[in-house]
Design a protein around this motif. Structure first.
Motif, PDB file in Angstrom:
ATOM      1  N   GLY A  60       4.152   5.280   7.932  1.00 41.25           N
ATOM      2  CA  GLY A  60       4.108   5.426   6.594  1.00 41.25           C
ATOM      3  C   GLY A  60       4.908   6.423   5.954  1.00 41.25           C
ATOM      4  N   LEU A  61       5.247   7.684   6.572  1.00 38.62           N
ATOM      5  CA  LEU A  61       5.944   8.480   6.091  1.00 38.62           C
ATOM      6  C   LEU A  61       7.445   8.204   6.092  1.00 38.62           C
ATOM      7  N   THR A  62       8.055   7.641   7.292  1.00 35.20           N
ATOM      8  CA  THR A  62       9.326   7.005   7.081  1.00 35.20           C
ATOM      9  C   THR A  62       9.376   5.986   6.049  1.00 35.20           C
ATOM     10  N   TRP A  63       8.523   5.139   5.881  1.00 33.70           N
ATOM     11  CA  TRP A  63       8.420   4.007   4.996  1.00 33.70           C
ATOM     12  C   TRP A  63       8.860   4.579   3.485  1.00 33.70           C
ATOM     13  N   GLY A  64       8.019   5.613   3.243  1.00 32.20           N
ATOM     14  CA  GLY A  64       8.171   6.170   1.935  1.00 32.20           C
ATOM     15  C   GLY A  64       9.722   6.825   1.849  1.00 32.20           C
ATOM     16  N   ASN A  65      10.335   6.987   2.864  1.00 33.58           N
ATOM     17  CA  ASN A  65      11.657   7.853   2.974  1.00 33.58           C
ATOM     18  C   ASN A  65      12.532   6.434   2.668  1.00 33.58           C
TER      19      ASN A  65
ATOM     20  N   PHE B  91       1.191   2.217   4.113  1.00 32.51           N
ATOM     21  CA  PHE B  91       2.105   1.431   3.542  1.00 32.51           C
ATOM     22  C   PHE B  91       2.007   1.270   1.900  1.00 32.51           C
ATOM     23  N   PHE B  92       0.909   0.759   1.612  1.00 34.22           N
ATOM     24  CA  PHE B  92       0.665   0.652  -0.050  1.00 34.22           C
ATOM     25  C   PHE B  92       0.535   1.933  -0.719  1.00 34.22           C
ATOM     26  N   ALA B  93       0.351   2.959  -0.163  1.00 34.08           N
ATOM     27  CA  ALA B  93       0.456   4.216  -0.917  1.00 34.08           C
ATOM     28  C   ALA B  93       1.647   4.691  -1.255  1.00 34.08           C
ATOM     29  N   ASN B  94       2.629   4.362  -0.516  1.00 29.95           N
ATOM     30  CA  ASN B  94       3.987   4.612  -0.719  1.00 29.95           C
ATOM     31  C   ASN B  94       4.514   3.899  -1.790  1.00 29.95           C
ATOM     32  N   ILE B  95       4.242   2.292  -1.729  1.00 29.68           N
ATOM     33  CA  ILE B  95       4.568   1.603  -3.148  1.00 29.68           C
ATOM     34  C   ILE B  95       3.917   2.010  -4.377  1.00 29.68           C
ATOM     35  N   ARG B  96       2.757   2.469  -4.047  1.00 28.46           N
ATOM     36  CA  ARG B  96       1.934   3.201  -5.148  1.00 28.46           C
ATOM     37  C   ARG B  96       2.616   4.322  -5.929  1.00 28.46           C
ATOM     38  N   TYR B  97       2.982   5.182  -5.091  1.00 27.49           N
ATOM     39  CA  TYR B  97       3.953   6.419  -5.287  1.00 27.49           C
ATOM     40  C   TYR B  97       4.954   6.003  -6.011  1.00 27.49           C
TER      41      TYR B  97
ATOM     42  N   ASP C 277      -8.139   4.721   2.399  1.00 33.27           N
ATOM     43  CA  ASP C 277      -8.581   5.980   2.338  1.00 33.27           C
ATOM     44  C   ASP C 277      -8.869   6.359   1.025  1.00 33.27           C
ATOM     45  N   GLY C 278     -10.305   6.798   1.039  1.00 30.69           N
ATOM     46  CA  GLY C 278     -10.988   7.276  -0.116  1.00 30.69           C
ATOM     47  C   GLY C 278     -10.407   8.489  -1.044  1.00 30.69           C
ATOM     48  N   THR C 279      -9.452   9.218  -0.296  1.00 26.87           N
ATOM     49  CA  THR C 279      -8.658  10.294  -0.718  1.00 26.87           C
ATOM     50  C   THR C 279      -7.512   9.933  -1.427  1.00 26.87           C
ATOM     51  N   SER C 280      -7.268   8.879  -1.535  1.00 21.82           N
ATOM     52  CA  SER C 280      -5.757   8.069  -2.160  1.00 21.82           C
ATOM     53  C   SER C 280      -6.159   7.375  -3.230  1.00 21.82           C
ATOM     54  N   SER C 281      -5.409   7.407  -4.116  1.00 26.51           N
ATOM     55  CA  SER C 281      -5.748   6.661  -5.326  1.00 26.51           C
ATOM     56  C   SER C 281      -5.672   5.226  -4.772  1.00 26.51           C
ATOM     57  N   PRO C 282      -6.702   4.368  -5.593  1.00 21.36           N
ATOM     58  CA  PRO C 282      -6.556   2.903  -5.245  1.00 21.36           C
ATOM     59  C   PRO C 282      -5.325   2.186  -5.661  1.00 21.36           C
ATOM     60  N   PHE C 283      -5.194   0.974  -5.026  1.00 17.88           N
ATOM     61  CA  PHE C 283      -3.856   0.266  -5.443  1.00 17.88           C
ATOM     62  C   PHE C 283      -4.260  -0.632  -6.679  1.00 17.88           C
ATOM     63  N   VAL C 284      -4.428  -0.102  -7.904  1.00 19.99           N
ATOM     64  CA  VAL C 284      -4.661  -0.814  -9.206  1.00 19.99           C
ATOM     65  C   VAL C 284      -3.880  -0.752 -10.140  1.00 19.99           C
TER      66      VAL C 284
END
Length: 186
Positions: free
Chosen positions: A50-55, A89-95, A125-132
């Motif tokens: 996930g980290l390198t995906w964000g990069n 994966f989706f948290a990086n797209i959300r970011y 992950d409940g600590t991450s923003s949902p993909f809305v």
């Protein structure tokens, strides 16, 4: 007139059953031919998690902005993604999406996710923003005239077009993907 957008289509179904590192590596291989239109492929970081995906996403955004290009990434069969690493994966797209709202110049990369899935389940992950941040688009089934219009692109004689449209409609009951798949196959 600007350069045409770079369109990248990836079927997530083809990545099922891989380890996380292999999954991201295979995803990158699907992207690399089109990324070569922005910069040499070896200048992009190879994602393994996930980290390198964000990069990689940040790098694509920067290169697209430098080249004044739009990049459209179409992720098909999105429901097939492994739930083990879907959050990162989706948290990086959300970011990336969130940053586009904050920094207007970050509007180079757009994702289209296709398939049957619950957008609320993409980030577990409940600590991450949902993909809305998604917009739903539903396609109604084709009717017979629409099926015939699609078959007309095959440029057959009218009699064959009508007969083929009737047969395709009989087989698919107007389901858009199946209609298009059969026409493309023919």
């Amino acid at each position: 007139i600007g350069k045409p957008p770079i369109q990248i289509h990836v079927s997530i179904q083809r990545l099922v059953g891989l380890t996380e590192a292999d999954w991201y590596g295979s995803l990158f291989r699907f992207l690399q031919d089109k990324l070569a239109l922005l910069a040499p492929v070896d200048s992009f970081p190879l994602p393994t998690d996930g980290l390198t995906w964000g990069n990689l996403l940040t790098s694509i955004e920067e290169r697209a902005r430098a080249e004044n290009r739009q990049v459209l990434v179409i992720l098909d069969n999105i429901g097939a993604i492994s739930t083990q690493w879907s959050t990162a994966f989706f948290a990086n797209i959300r970011y990336l999406y969130d940053e586009q709202a904050n920094k207007r110049y970050l509007k180079q990369v757009t994702f289209v996710m296709v398939g049957t899935f619950d957008h609320r389940a993409l980030i577990k992950d409940g600590t991450s923003s949902p993909f809305v941040v998604s917009n739903w688009l539903s396609l109604a089934d084709f009717d017979m005239p629409q099926t015939k219009q699609l078959v007309a692109y095959l440029r057959l004689p009218e009699e064959q077009t009508s007969a083929l449209a009737e047969r395709i409609f009989y087989w698919t009951d107007g389901q858009p993907y199946l209609n298009q798949y059969l026409c493309r196959t023919l």
